[in-house]
Write a protein that holds these residues in place. Structure first.
Motif, PDB file in Angstrom:
ATOM      1  N   ARG A  34     -36.790 -10.112 -36.215  1.00  0.00           N
ATOM      2  CA  ARG A  34     -35.499 -10.038 -35.453  1.00  0.00           C
ATOM      3  C   ARG A  34     -35.877  -8.811 -34.477  1.00  0.00           C
ATOM      4  NH1 ARG A  34     -34.099 -10.759 -40.786  1.00  0.00           N
ATOM      5  NH2 ARG A  34     -33.477 -12.922 -41.051  1.00  0.00           N
ATOM      6  N   LEU A  64     -28.628 -11.412 -34.459  1.00  0.00           N
ATOM      7  CA  LEU A  64     -29.503 -12.160 -35.125  1.00  0.00           C
ATOM      8  C   LEU A  64     -29.624 -12.217 -36.718  1.00  0.00           C
ATOM      9  CD1 LEU A  64     -32.565 -11.378 -32.472  1.00  0.00           C
ATOM     10  CD2 LEU A  64     -31.561 -13.641 -32.980  1.00  0.00           C
ATOM     11  N   THR A  68     -29.098 -15.747 -39.034  1.00  0.00           N
ATOM     12  CA  THR A  68     -30.347 -16.158 -39.483  1.00  0.00           C
ATOM     13  C   THR A  68     -30.234 -16.314 -40.958  1.00  0.00           C
ATOM     14  OG1 THR A  68     -31.500 -15.255 -37.728  1.00  0.00           O
ATOM     15  CG2 THR A  68     -32.931 -15.908 -39.679  1.00  0.00           C
ATOM     16  N   ASP A  88     -37.471 -18.696 -41.728  1.00  0.00           N
ATOM     17  CA  ASP A  88     -36.252 -18.190 -41.096  1.00  0.00           C
ATOM     18  C   ASP A  88     -35.760 -19.299 -40.146  1.00  0.00           C
ATOM     19  OD1 ASP A  88     -36.189 -15.768 -42.577  1.00  0.00           O
ATOM     20  OD2 ASP A  88     -36.813 -14.534 -40.769  1.00  0.00           O
ATOM     21  N   THR A  90     -32.661 -19.543 -37.305  1.00  0.00           N
ATOM     22  CA  THR A  90     -31.681 -18.860 -36.552  1.00  0.00           C
ATOM     23  C   THR A  90     -30.875 -19.791 -35.809  1.00  0.00           C
ATOM     24  OG1 THR A  90     -33.163 -17.061 -36.226  1.00  0.00           O
ATOM     25  CG2 THR A  90     -31.220 -17.077 -34.839  1.00  0.00           C
ATOM     26  N   TRP A  92     -29.387 -20.142 -33.138  1.00  0.00           N
ATOM     27  CA  TRP A  92     -29.288 -19.843 -31.732  1.00  0.00           C
ATOM     28  C   TRP A  92     -28.115 -20.100 -30.813  1.00  0.00           C
ATOM     29  CZ3 TRP A  92     -32.287 -16.192 -30.594  1.00  0.00           C
ATOM     30  CH2 TRP A  92     -33.437 -15.951 -31.192  1.00  0.00           C
TER      31      TRP A  92
END
Length: 132
Positions: A34, A64, A68, A88, A90, A92
């Motif tokens: 991150r 983040l 995540t 991971d 995320t 977004w």
């Protein structure tokens, strides 16, 4: 490191840092990716009219982290056992939405471009680790 060397290293680190310090170390390590993303964004914005401030970078790192999750993805079947990898993922869309009040419009555009790149890299990694 081999499993034995890694176990010894981990045990020694836990002893040195105690429980609280070791937990902080693990959290720091988990957030490396991150911080790298935020550092990349800061570099992309460095010579623009809206460089990323330290406060914005810290807040974006927290966004983040909050958006995540780590998923266990089956990588390979070995007999009756499956080998997994951790990836991971995320969200977004959530990061970009939550960053609206934090970043300027030009910073958001740069974040969206970086998010597109991260999505593509994640998909390529996921596809390359799928059970064969």
């Amino acid at each position: 490191l081999t499993n034995e060397a890694y176990f010894t290293f981990t045990k020694n680190l836990q002893t040195l840092l105690c429980d609280t310090g070791y937990a902080q170390f693990q959290d720091y390590e988990r957030n490396n990716k991150r911080r790298e993303i935020v550092t990349t964004l800061a570099g992309n914005l460095y010579s623009t009219d809206a460089p990323l401030s330290v406060t914005q970078g810290s807040s974006l790192t927290a966004l983040l982290k909050a958006n995540t999750t780590t998923k266990r993805i089956p990588m390979k079947a070995e007999g009756d056992k499956t080998v997994y990898t951790m990836l991971d993922e995320t969200d977004w869309a959530a990061v970009t939405t939550q960053a609206q009040g934090l970043l300027s419009p030009s910073q958001i555009r740069s974040l969206q471009q970086l998010a597109d790149l991260q999505r593509a890299e994640s998909e390529m990694k996921r596809l390359s680790t799928t059970i064969r």
